[in-house]
Design a protein around this motif. Sequence first.
Motif, PDB file in Angstrom:
ATOM      1  N   ILE A 104       0.879  -1.181   0.000  1.00 22.56           N
ATOM      2  CA  ILE A 104       0.000   0.000   0.000  1.00 22.56           C
ATOM      3  C   ILE A 104       0.909   1.221   0.000  1.00 22.56           C
ATOM      4  O   ILE A 104       1.767   1.368   0.873  1.00 22.56           O
ATOM      5  CB  ILE A 104      -0.927   0.048   1.227  1.00 22.56           C
ATOM      6  CG1 ILE A 104      -1.708  -1.264   1.377  1.00 22.56           C
ATOM      7  CG2 ILE A 104      -1.901   1.226   1.119  1.00 22.56           C
ATOM      8  CD1 ILE A 104      -2.506  -1.344   2.677  1.00 22.56           C
TER       9      ILE A 104
ATOM     10  N   GLU B 191       0.987   5.711  -0.855  1.00 24.89           N
ATOM     11  CA  GLU B 191       0.204   6.937  -0.649  1.00 24.89           C
ATOM     12  C   GLU B 191      -0.126   7.070   0.839  1.00 24.89           C
ATOM     13  O   GLU B 191      -0.864   6.261   1.395  1.00 24.89           O
ATOM     14  CB  GLU B 191      -1.091   6.964  -1.475  1.00 24.89           C
ATOM     15  CG  GLU B 191      -0.884   6.944  -2.971  1.00 24.89           C
ATOM     16  CD  GLU B 191      -0.222   8.221  -3.497  1.00 24.89           C
ATOM     17  OE1 GLU B 191      -0.441   9.282  -2.910  1.00 24.89           O
ATOM     18  OE2 GLU B 191       0.527   8.132  -4.486  1.00 24.89           O
ATOM     19  N   SER B 192       0.426   8.111   1.430  1.00 17.88           N
ATOM     20  CA  SER B 192       0.290   8.287   2.875  1.00 17.88           C
ATOM     21  C   SER B 192      -1.155   8.186   3.354  1.00 17.88           C
ATOM     22  O   SER B 192      -1.438   7.507   4.349  1.00 17.88           O
ATOM     23  CB  SER B 192       0.884   9.636   3.291  1.00 17.88           C
ATOM     24  OG  SER B 192       0.326  10.686   2.536  1.00 17.88           O
ATOM     25  N   ILE B 193      -2.065   8.830   2.666  1.00 17.73           N
ATOM     26  CA  ILE B 193      -3.451   8.848   3.132  1.00 17.73           C
ATOM     27  C   ILE B 193      -4.109   7.476   2.967  1.00 17.73           C
ATOM     28  O   ILE B 193      -4.966   7.081   3.764  1.00 17.73           O
ATOM     29  CB  ILE B 193      -4.245   9.953   2.396  1.00 17.73           C
ATOM     30  CG1 ILE B 193      -3.701  11.343   2.778  1.00 17.73           C
ATOM     31  CG2 ILE B 193      -5.736   9.880   2.721  1.00 17.73           C
ATOM     32  CD1 ILE B 193      -3.816  11.693   4.253  1.00 17.73           C
ATOM     33  N   ALA B 194      -3.693   6.709   1.969  1.00 18.88           N
ATOM     34  CA  ALA B 194      -4.214   5.348   1.811  1.00 18.88           C
ATOM     35  C   ALA B 194      -3.728   4.453   2.952  1.00 18.88           C
ATOM     36  O   ALA B 194      -4.483   3.628   3.476  1.00 18.88           O
ATOM     37  CB  ALA B 194      -3.796   4.771   0.458  1.00 18.88           C
TER      38      ALA B 194
ATOM     39  N   ARG C 281      -5.693   5.381   5.982  1.00 16.64           N
ATOM     40  CA  ARG C 281      -7.052   4.837   5.934  1.00 16.64           C
ATOM     41  C   ARG C 281      -7.054   3.347   6.273  1.00 16.64           C
ATOM     42  O   ARG C 281      -7.985   2.852   6.913  1.00 16.64           O
ATOM     43  CB  ARG C 281      -7.699   5.091   4.567  1.00 16.64           C
ATOM     44  CG  ARG C 281      -9.187   4.740   4.543  1.00 16.64           C
ATOM     45  CD  ARG C 281      -9.879   5.175   3.268  1.00 16.64           C
ATOM     46  NE  ARG C 281      -9.935   6.611   3.101  1.00 16.64           N
ATOM     47  CZ  ARG C 281     -10.811   7.414   3.718  1.00 16.64           C
ATOM     48  NH1 ARG C 281     -11.692   6.909   4.547  1.00 16.64           N
ATOM     49  NH2 ARG C 281     -10.787   8.714   3.487  1.00 16.64           N
ATOM     50  N   TYR C 282      -6.035   2.633   5.840  1.00 10.22           N
ATOM     51  CA  TYR C 282      -5.929   1.213   6.178  1.00 10.22           C
ATOM     52  C   TYR C 282      -5.919   1.038   7.699  1.00 10.22           C
ATOM     53  O   TYR C 282      -6.661   0.216   8.241  1.00 10.22           O
ATOM     54  CB  TYR C 282      -4.657   0.641   5.543  1.00 10.22           C
ATOM     55  CG  TYR C 282      -4.419  -0.825   5.810  1.00 10.22           C
ATOM     56  CD1 TYR C 282      -5.265  -1.802   5.266  1.00 10.22           C
ATOM     57  CD2 TYR C 282      -3.353  -1.248   6.593  1.00 10.22           C
ATOM     58  CE1 TYR C 282      -5.037  -3.145   5.501  1.00 10.22           C
ATOM     59  CE2 TYR C 282      -3.116  -2.601   6.823  1.00 10.22           C
ATOM     60  CZ  TYR C 282      -3.964  -3.543   6.274  1.00 10.22           C
ATOM     61  OH  TYR C 282      -3.739  -4.873   6.520  1.00 10.22           O
TER      62      TYR C 282
ATOM     63  N   GLU D  75      -9.316   1.719   9.317  1.00  9.94           N
ATOM     64  CA  GLU D  75     -10.259   0.613   9.195  1.00  9.94           C
ATOM     65  C   GLU D  75      -9.947  -0.491  10.211  1.00  9.94           C
ATOM     66  O   GLU D  75     -10.844  -1.090  10.786  1.00  9.94           O
ATOM     67  CB  GLU D  75     -10.222   0.043   7.770  1.00  9.94           C
ATOM     68  CG  GLU D  75     -10.785   0.992   6.716  1.00  9.94           C
ATOM     69  CD  GLU D  75     -12.280   1.236   6.858  1.00  9.94           C
ATOM     70  OE1 GLU D  75     -13.005   0.299   7.239  1.00  9.94           O
ATOM     71  OE2 GLU D  75     -12.716   2.379   6.621  1.00  9.94           O
ATOM     72  N   LEU D  76      -8.660  -0.755  10.431  1.00  9.15           N
ATOM     73  CA  LEU D  76      -8.272  -1.808  11.387  1.00  9.15           C
ATOM     74  C   LEU D  76      -8.473  -1.354  12.833  1.00  9.15           C
ATOM     75  O   LEU D  76      -8.763  -2.164  13.705  1.00  9.15           O
ATOM     76  CB  LEU D  76      -6.803  -2.198  11.180  1.00  9.15           C
ATOM     77  CG  LEU D  76      -6.433  -2.886   9.870  1.00  9.15           C
ATOM     78  CD1 LEU D  76      -4.934  -3.193   9.849  1.00  9.15           C
ATOM     79  CD2 LEU D  76      -7.227  -4.192   9.686  1.00  9.15           C
TER      80      LEU D  76
END
Lengths: 219, 219
Positions: free
Chosen positions: B79, B81-84, B87-88, B91-92
Amino acid sequence: MGGPTPYDPVEKLEVRMKLFDGGRAPNPRRVRVFLAEKGLSVPLVPVDMGALEHRGAEVAGRNPLRRLPVLELDDGTIITESIAICRYFEELHPEPALFGTGALGKAKVEMWQRRMELNLMASVAAAFRHIHPAMKEWEVPQIPEWGEANKPKAIEFLHLLDHELAEREFAAGDAYSVADITGMIAIDFMKPARIKVPEECTNVLRWYAALTSRPSATA
Amino acid sequence: MGGPTPYDPVEKLEVRMKLFDGGRAPNPRRVRVFLAEKGLSVPLVPVDMGALEHRGAEVAGRNPLRRLPVLELDDGTIITESIAICRYFEELHPEPALFGTGALGKAKVEMWQRRMELNLMASVAAAFRHIHPAMKEWEVPQIPEWGEANKPKAIEFLHLLDHELAEREFAAGDAYSVADITGMIAIDFMKPARIKVPEECTNVLRWYAALTSRPSATA
């Protein structure tokens, strides 16, 4: 062009709303394609960006950045930024999931949405805005050298994307997502920016043809 | 600088992982501040961006864009992209919620995260990369005129932000969010870019002082 067009919700929304829309411009179109994929209809207030109406009081009073689209809820709450508006509808109407499912799926959509936006759409926009004579009042100062520097950035990203799309159907995996919407619209935007998808990027061309054949592409 | 540092999960994660980190650069730091706010510790693999190590095989083999940060899961899933990546982890580990709660709350965080990134951080980055002599190998071609054109864009946005922060504590409302992280780091980035927060932006200065006094700011 008058007020909102008829409102025809597929399911009951908690709030009423109107969407200030900017026609052919890429960001307003992102929201319209997203809504079409969701099967949602929201009342639109057309704004003529060609006549710079987005700099007028109706838009500027709602979005100090004087950009479209702008979503206004019935209580006056404002949401701007195309992807923020899309996320709002994703939360209200989770199906079909266009921001991914599960922690990893959501992260991958976010990753590809950002790659499409920051590496492709932003480069195409810079080329268009800094070179095209019609953008003289939009981009001050216009710096043609910066516009030209962005054309190879877009091409380089298309080669990267082509490599990725050799392995799967859509940008972020096997399901259509908001990353595909941004990608399709960025490629459409290449025409006025005078950048062409390289012929050897056959996976990109296959993917783009599939996206543009969806009913949502005409939104 | 060797391999992963010790891993100390606050709660059990489904997967193991390592984070290729880029030190002082803004995007790697966004993820570290985010993790600190979540109370999470993830094994870091330091990459020396000053020595252009992010262009070497270790990073480029994982992220063809040759950028940091990069998160690798135990099965090799990547993964970027810092924001991605943030977001991961959201979610966890949903608490504390840094991407907002509820449809409207999430939309507002997305809106402000994007405004901070696209209007402030991007302008500051353009000023830095296109003007600073140390960025000559990073930004090819360097176009000083484009760098200079971005300084007033950053200042204009800070005035807009100041007006907004008169009414609330944080960027997206009454709760700290990822939009504040991006904003704080963008303002820190103004120092090497040689842009100053205007003295009259007292709300921005109050907000920035509060953010930098949080323990996460040193991450």
